[in-house]
Scaffold this motif. Structure first.
Motif, mmCIF file in Angstrom:
data_model
loop_
_atom_site.group_PDB
_atom_site.id
_atom_site.type_symbol
_atom_site.label_atom_id
_atom_site.label_comp_id
_atom_site.label_asym_id
_atom_site.label_seq_id
_atom_site.Cartn_x
_atom_site.Cartn_y
_atom_site.Cartn_z
ATOM 1 N N THR A 1 4.999 7.950 -1.675
ATOM 2 C CA THR A 1 5.985 8.052 -2.759
ATOM 3 C C THR A 1 6.851 9.297 -2.580
ATOM 4 O O THR A 1 7.892 9.403 -3.211
ATOM 5 C CB THR A 1 5.290 8.143 -4.131
ATOM 6 O OG1 THR A 1 4.461 9.308 -4.153
ATOM 7 C CG2 THR A 1 4.495 6.896 -4.436
ATOM 8 N N THR A 2 6.426 10.236 -1.756
ATOM 9 C CA THR A 2 7.038 11.561 -1.533
ATOM 10 C C THR A 2 6.922 12.454 -2.763
ATOM 11 O O THR A 2 7.630 13.437 -2.889
ATOM 12 C CB THR A 2 8.514 11.487 -1.062
ATOM 13 O OG1 THR A 2 9.328 11.005 -2.120
ATOM 14 C CG2 THR A 2 8.660 10.633 0.178
ATOM 15 N N GLU A 3 5.997 12.130 -3.662
ATOM 16 C CA GLU A 3 5.776 12.930 -4.862
ATOM 17 C C GLU A 3 4.439 13.657 -4.739
ATOM 18 O O GLU A 3 3.541 13.225 -4.037
ATOM 19 C CB GLU A 3 5.764 12.019 -6.096
ATOM 20 C CG GLU A 3 7.070 11.289 -6.303
ATOM 21 C CD GLU A 3 6.969 10.205 -7.358
ATOM 22 O OE1 GLU A 3 5.888 10.018 -7.945
ATOM 23 O OE2 GLU A 3 7.990 9.536 -7.575
ATOM 24 N N GLY A 4 4.310 14.747 -5.446
ATOM 25 C CA GLY A 4 3.060 15.501 -5.447
ATOM 26 C C GLY A 4 2.962 16.448 -4.262
ATOM 27 O O GLY A 4 3.943 16.737 -3.587
ATOM 28 N N THR A 5 1.725 16.893 -4.003
ATOM 29 C CA THR A 5 1.517 17.868 -2.927
ATOM 30 C C THR A 5 0.548 17.372 -1.859
ATOM 31 O O THR A 5 0.383 18.015 -0.835
ATOM 32 C CB THR A 5 0.973 19.193 -3.508
ATOM 33 O OG1 THR A 5 -0.254 18.929 -4.192
ATOM 34 C CG2 THR A 5 1.972 19.827 -4.467
ATOM 35 N N LEU B 1 -3.478 5.865 -4.951
ATOM 36 C CA LEU B 1 -2.497 4.823 -4.670
ATOM 37 C C LEU B 1 -1.555 4.672 -5.848
ATOM 38 O O LEU B 1 -1.941 4.852 -7.009
ATOM 39 C CB LEU B 1 -3.194 3.474 -4.424
ATOM 40 C CG LEU B 1 -4.069 3.363 -3.190
ATOM 41 C CD1 LEU B 1 -4.692 1.981 -3.111
ATOM 42 C CD2 LEU B 1 -3.291 3.681 -1.926
ATOM 43 N N LYS B 2 -0.312 4.334 -5.542
ATOM 44 C CA LYS B 2 0.668 4.059 -6.606
ATOM 45 C C LYS B 2 0.262 2.767 -7.278
ATOM 46 O O LYS B 2 -0.108 1.794 -6.620
ATOM 47 C CB LYS B 2 2.062 3.926 -6.005
ATOM 48 C CG LYS B 2 3.117 3.656 -7.026
ATOM 49 C CD LYS B 2 4.488 3.549 -6.386
ATOM 50 C CE LYS B 2 5.511 3.226 -7.458
ATOM 51 N NZ LYS B 2 6.832 3.020 -6.888
ATOM 52 N N ALA B 3 0.299 2.746 -8.604
ATOM 53 C CA ALA B 3 -0.074 1.546 -9.356
ATOM 54 C C ALA B 3 0.883 0.414 -9.010
ATOM 55 O O ALA B 3 2.077 0.621 -8.846
ATOM 56 C CB ALA B 3 -0.030 1.826 -10.852
ATOM 57 N N GLU C 1 -8.026 0.757 -0.604
ATOM 58 C CA GLU C 1 -8.334 0.138 -1.901
ATOM 59 C C GLU C 1 -9.664 0.629 -2.475
ATOM 60 O O GLU C 1 -9.869 0.601 -3.677
ATOM 61 C CB GLU C 1 -8.369 -1.387 -1.769
ATOM 62 C CG GLU C 1 -7.028 -2.010 -1.449
ATOM 63 C CD GLU C 1 -6.061 -1.978 -2.627
ATOM 64 O OE1 GLU C 1 -6.486 -1.785 -3.780
ATOM 65 O OE2 GLU C 1 -4.857 -2.162 -2.382
ATOM 66 N N ARG C 2 -10.558 1.078 -1.616
ATOM 67 C CA ARG C 2 -11.878 1.509 -2.063
ATOM 68 C C ARG C 2 -11.890 3.017 -2.329
ATOM 69 O O ARG C 2 -11.909 3.444 -3.486
ATOM 70 C CB ARG C 2 -12.911 1.134 -0.997
ATOM 71 C CG ARG C 2 -14.335 1.354 -1.393
ATOM 72 C CD ARG C 2 -15.320 0.959 -0.300
ATOM 73 N NE ARG C 2 -14.691 0.636 0.968
ATOM 74 C CZ ARG C 2 -14.917 -0.476 1.669
ATOM 75 N NH1 ARG C 2 -15.777 -1.337 1.242
ATOM 76 N NH2 ARG C 2 -14.316 -0.692 2.808
ATOM 77 N N ILE D 1 0.871 -1.178 0.000
ATOM 78 C CA ILE D 1 0.000 0.000 0.000
ATOM 79 C C ILE D 1 0.912 1.233 0.000
ATOM 80 O O ILE D 1 1.498 1.589 1.013
ATOM 81 C CB ILE D 1 -0.929 0.040 1.236
ATOM 82 C CG1 ILE D 1 -1.798 -1.210 1.331
ATOM 83 C CG2 ILE D 1 -1.793 1.297 1.221
ATOM 84 C CD1 ILE D 1 -2.949 -1.278 0.357
ATOM 85 N N ILE D 2 1.027 1.846 -1.172
ATOM 86 C CA ILE D 2 1.862 3.039 -1.325
ATOM 87 C C ILE D 2 0.985 4.147 -1.876
ATOM 88 O O ILE D 2 0.362 3.999 -2.925
ATOM 89 C CB ILE D 2 3.051 2.779 -2.270
ATOM 90 C CG1 ILE D 2 3.882 1.594 -1.766
ATOM 91 C CG2 ILE D 2 3.915 4.032 -2.397
ATOM 92 C CD1 ILE D 2 4.955 1.145 -2.742
ATOM 93 N N PHE D 3 0.935 5.251 -1.150
ATOM 94 C CA PHE D 3 0.123 6.393 -1.556
ATOM 95 C C PHE D 3 0.954 7.360 -2.380
ATOM 96 O O PHE D 3 2.116 7.627 -2.058
ATOM 97 C CB PHE D 3 -0.432 7.122 -0.326
ATOM 98 C CG PHE D 3 -1.481 6.345 0.406
ATOM 99 C CD1 PHE D 3 -2.822 6.496 0.102
ATOM 100 C CD2 PHE D 3 -1.120 5.448 1.417
ATOM 101 C CE1 PHE D 3 -3.787 5.780 0.774
ATOM 102 C CE2 PHE D 3 -2.088 4.726 2.098
ATOM 103 C CZ PHE D 3 -3.427 4.892 1.770
ATOM 104 N N ASN D 4 0.352 7.882 -3.457
ATOM 105 C CA ASN D 4 0.966 8.973 -4.207
ATOM 106 C C ASN D 4 0.736 10.231 -3.383
ATOM 107 O O ASN D 4 -0.245 10.949 -3.572
ATOM 108 C CB ASN D 4 0.342 9.107 -5.596
ATOM 109 C CG ASN D 4 0.806 8.030 -6.533
ATOM 110 O OD1 ASN D 4 1.971 7.659 -6.525
ATOM 111 N ND2 ASN D 4 -0.100 7.505 -7.338
#
Length: 188
Positions: free
Chosen positions: A80-84, A185-187, A178-179, A36-39
């Motif tokens: 991911t440490t990317e985005g805002t 979420l990172k693909a 997941e929902r 489970i990795i969040f963008n």
């Protein structure tokens, strides 16, 4: 003697020496085996839970249920440490209340009843502070332990109950990720 007083006497030096997990614990970067990795730029784990000292044993447990929840979140979810966007996990409840139930019989001791209630709010916040995804996850349970059991038996039972309820809470967070958080979420 109730478990609060017994455990307090045994662990008073541990509690005094323990450093509490501070507000805003940072989650480490994703590892290759993370599922489970969040963008998101960051994940922040905090607690709004203020223990009620009357009949609560969570206040004398080391580590506390809130600290165990924080650690499990930090070990399970990554950014991911990317985005805002920033993902916030806010622990709103992490209590375990004790009640002694007297026996009506001369031949048996009473029982200790422990009611646990854990909850957290999961929020994804954009750079302007707007909540773009939100979920509330809860886990609760009750365990009864014989009044004649040893302190060690009660501690083991409480620790086991706490771990199982945290497992359930983390499972709910995974399902919500997941929902309702799937677009963030990172693909895989």
């Amino acid at each position: 003697m109730n478990i609060r007083a017994s455990v307090l006497g045994i662990f008073v030096f541990i509690i005094a020496a323990s450093a509490s997990a501070g507000e805003g614990n940072k989650v480490p970067l994703a590892t290759p085996d993370s599922d489970i990795i969040f963008n998101a730029k960051d994940i922040v784990i905090s607690s709004d839970y203020i223990p009620d000292t009357e009949n609560n044993v969570d206040t004398i447990m080391t580590p506390s249920p809130a600290d165990k929840i924080k650690q499990r979140l930090a070990d399970t979810f990554f950014a991911t440490t990317e985005g805002t966007n920033v993902l916030n996990f806010i622990i709103t409840e992490a209590s375990i209340k004790e009640e002694y139930i007297k026996s009506d019989s001369w031949f048996s001791s009473g029982q200790f009843k422990y009611a646990a209630n854990f909850a957290l709010n999961m929020q994804l916040v954009d750079s302007k502070g707007k909540v773009i995804a939100n979920a509330i996850c809860k886990s609760w349970g009750v365990r009864t332990i014989s009044g004649g059991s040893s302190i060690e038996e009660r501690e083991k039972s409480l620790s086991d109950m706490t771990d199982k309820l945290i497992d359930n809470l983390i499972l709910q967070v995974r399902e919500e990720a997941e929902r309702g958080f799937k677009p963030y979420l990172k693909a895989k």
